[in-house]
Design a protein around this motif. Structure first.
Motif, PDB file in Angstrom:
ATOM      1  N   PRO A 171     -17.351 -75.057  -9.341  1.00  0.00           N
ATOM      2  CA  PRO A 171     -18.392 -74.925  -8.311  1.00  0.00           C
ATOM      3  C   PRO A 171     -17.880 -74.288  -7.031  1.00  0.00           C
ATOM      4  O   PRO A 171     -18.580 -73.491  -6.408  1.00  0.00           O
ATOM      5  N   THR A 172     -16.647 -74.611  -6.649  1.00  0.00           N
ATOM      6  CA  THR A 172     -16.061 -73.968  -5.465  1.00  0.00           C
ATOM      7  C   THR A 172     -15.853 -72.477  -5.709  1.00  0.00           C
ATOM      8  O   THR A 172     -16.150 -71.644  -4.855  1.00  0.00           O
ATOM      9  N   GLY A 173     -15.348 -72.161  -6.888  1.00  0.00           N
ATOM     10  CA  GLY A 173     -15.162 -70.759  -7.237  1.00  0.00           C
ATOM     11  C   GLY A 173     -16.470 -69.995  -7.258  1.00  0.00           C
ATOM     12  O   GLY A 173     -16.534 -68.831  -6.843  1.00  0.00           O
ATOM     13  N   ARG A 174     -17.524 -70.649  -7.712  1.00  0.00           N
ATOM     14  CA  ARG A 174     -18.835 -69.986  -7.752  1.00  0.00           C
ATOM     15  C   ARG A 174     -19.348 -69.734  -6.339  1.00  0.00           C
ATOM     16  O   ARG A 174     -19.940 -68.677  -6.068  1.00  0.00           O
ATOM     17  N   MET A 175     -19.124 -70.681  -5.436  1.00  0.00           N
ATOM     18  CA  MET A 175     -19.528 -70.457  -4.044  1.00  0.00           C
ATOM     19  C   MET A 175     -18.805 -69.258  -3.457  1.00  0.00           C
ATOM     20  O   MET A 175     -19.404 -68.427  -2.767  1.00  0.00           O
ATOM     21  N   MET A 176     -17.525 -69.159  -3.742  1.00  0.00           N
ATOM     22  CA  MET A 176     -16.748 -68.047  -3.219  1.00  0.00           C
ATOM     23  C   MET A 176     -17.172 -66.721  -3.858  1.00  0.00           C
ATOM     24  O   MET A 176     -17.214 -65.677  -3.203  1.00  0.00           O
ATOM     25  N   SER A 177     -17.508 -66.765  -5.146  1.00  0.00           N
ATOM     26  CA  SER A 177     -17.834 -65.520  -5.837  1.00  0.00           C
ATOM     27  C   SER A 177     -19.187 -64.957  -5.419  1.00  0.00           C
ATOM     28  O   SER A 177     -19.478 -63.781  -5.683  1.00  0.00           O
ATOM     29  N   ASP A 191     -18.300 -62.113  -3.504  1.00  0.00           N
ATOM     30  CA  ASP A 191     -17.836 -60.989  -4.313  1.00  0.00           C
ATOM     31  C   ASP A 191     -19.033 -60.193  -4.850  1.00  0.00           C
ATOM     32  O   ASP A 191     -19.007 -58.965  -4.915  1.00  0.00           O
ATOM     33  N   VAL A 192     -20.075 -60.917  -5.254  1.00  0.00           N
ATOM     34  CA  VAL A 192     -21.289 -60.253  -5.725  1.00  0.00           C
ATOM     35  C   VAL A 192     -21.900 -59.424  -4.595  1.00  0.00           C
ATOM     36  O   VAL A 192     -22.273 -58.260  -4.784  1.00  0.00           O
ATOM     37  N   LEU A 193     -21.986 -60.019  -3.409  1.00  0.00           N
ATOM     38  CA  LEU A 193     -22.512 -59.285  -2.263  1.00  0.00           C
ATOM     39  C   LEU A 193     -21.649 -58.063  -1.950  1.00  0.00           C
ATOM     40  O   LEU A 193     -22.162 -56.987  -1.615  1.00  0.00           O
ATOM     41  N   ASP A 194     -20.335 -58.227  -2.073  1.00  0.00           N
ATOM     42  CA  ASP A 194     -19.426 -57.115  -1.789  1.00  0.00           C
ATOM     43  C   ASP A 194     -19.700 -55.943  -2.724  1.00  0.00           C
ATOM     44  O   ASP A 194     -19.733 -54.776  -2.292  1.00  0.00           O
ATOM     45  N   ALA A 232     -18.288 -56.481   5.257  1.00  0.00           N
ATOM     46  CA  ALA A 232     -18.924 -57.697   5.757  1.00  0.00           C
ATOM     47  C   ALA A 232     -18.769 -58.876   4.803  1.00  0.00           C
ATOM     48  O   ALA A 232     -18.500 -60.004   5.230  1.00  0.00           O
ATOM     49  N   ALA A 233     -18.931 -58.634   3.505  1.00  0.00           N
ATOM     50  CA  ALA A 233     -18.835 -59.736   2.547  1.00  0.00           C
ATOM     51  C   ALA A 233     -17.411 -60.258   2.435  1.00  0.00           C
ATOM     52  O   ALA A 233     -17.193 -61.457   2.211  1.00  0.00           O
ATOM     53  N   VAL A 234     -16.428 -59.388   2.596  1.00  0.00           N
ATOM     54  CA  VAL A 234     -15.023 -59.807   2.556  1.00  0.00           C
ATOM     55  C   VAL A 234     -14.738 -60.769   3.703  1.00  0.00           C
ATOM     56  O   VAL A 234     -14.119 -61.827   3.520  1.00  0.00           O
ATOM     57  N   LEU A 235     -15.174 -60.416   4.899  1.00  0.00           N
ATOM     58  CA  LEU A 235     -14.962 -61.275   6.058  1.00  0.00           C
ATOM     59  C   LEU A 235     -15.748 -62.574   5.928  1.00  0.00           C
ATOM     60  O   LEU A 235     -15.260 -63.657   6.268  1.00  0.00           O
ATOM     61  N   ALA A 236     -16.983 -62.472   5.423  1.00  0.00           N
ATOM     62  CA  ALA A 236     -17.804 -63.672   5.253  1.00  0.00           C
ATOM     63  C   ALA A 236     -17.177 -64.624   4.232  1.00  0.00           C
ATOM     64  O   ALA A 236     -17.252 -65.850   4.378  1.00  0.00           O
ATOM     65  N   LYS A 237     -16.542 -64.064   3.201  1.00  0.00           N
ATOM     66  CA  LYS A 237     -15.887 -64.903   2.195  1.00  0.00           C
ATOM     67  C   LYS A 237     -14.747 -65.713   2.817  1.00  0.00           C
ATOM     68  O   LYS A 237     -14.563 -66.895   2.492  1.00  0.00           O
TER      69      LYS A 237
END
Length: 212
Positions: free
Chosen positions: A99-105, A108-111, A189-194
């Motif tokens: 679940p943590t990995g999914r939140m982080m990914s 990645d999808v947005l990126d 933006a998605a990299v920084l947000a991650k």
């Protein structure tokens, strides 16, 4: 981050996936609206242009959609099917069961979305900003966006994070903020947000890498 991902068609199509025109009048109207609204927004596209682009009679248009607002609601539903929650959920599940990995990914999808040459803003964010949060179309857009927050909250609960509601609200702010930044031209933006999301996860008692 610097990774290259192979995105499924549903995720690659987050901005504006091509759809075959079925030939039915309603679908031709919706196809025309889908392209024009994504490119130019809601207010700038008039019914006369939609009728011309769809190659239907005025009476035919109103036989299928009683008003422009009704057409926009159908457009938002199509965007929901093509672009957002389902695609994100499916892609995060494909990458990891954590679940943590999914939140982080999610980021990645947005990126991957932001780096597309034909990147366009999220239809729900655009419509809400254009029409306002109290307009029925703005309300509908907010309701679609809320499904992303609910998904994040479910993952937070599954991960055992403290104060999952507060976490989901904060993480949702990061997703929406990264979309706005990407529209401004910040493709990182998605990299920084991650990275900020990882910090949020740790602040809520979870385990996330220091340099995701």
């Amino acid at each position: 981050m610097g990774h290259s991902y192979d995105f499924p068609a549903a995720v690659k199509g987050l901005s504006a996936p091509p759809r075959p025109t079925t030939g039915g009048a309603r679908e031709r109207i919706l196809d025309a609206a889908y392209k024009l609204f994504l490119q130019r927004g809601i207010r700038d596209v008039g019914i006369a242009e939609l009728i011309s682009r769809a190659e239907v009679a005025k009476a035919t248009f109103y036989a299928h959609f009683a008003s422009k607002d009704e057409l926009v609601l159908a457009y938002l539903e199509r965007c929901h099917q093509d672009m957002t929650v389902e695609a994100i959920i499916a892609e995060t599940a494909r990458r990891t069961e954590s679940p943590t990995g999914r939140m982080m990914s999610i980021f990645d999808v947005l990126d991957g979305w932001f780096r597309q040459q034909d990147f366009q803003a999220c239809a729900f964010v655009s419509t809400m900003l254009e029409m306002g949060p109290t307009h029925p179309l703005g309300v509908s857009s907010i309701n679609y966006l809320a499904q992303v927050r609910a998904f994040i909250r479910d993952l937070a609960v599954e991960a055992g994070l403290e104060r999952p509601d507060a976490f989901a609200r904060s993480c949702h702010i990061l997703t929406k903020g990264s979309i706005i930044s990407a529209v401004e031209g910040d493709r990182e933006a998605a990299v920084l947000a991650k990275r900020m999301a990882a910090s949020l996860i740790r602040d809520h008692g979870g385990d996330a890498p220091m340099n995701p």
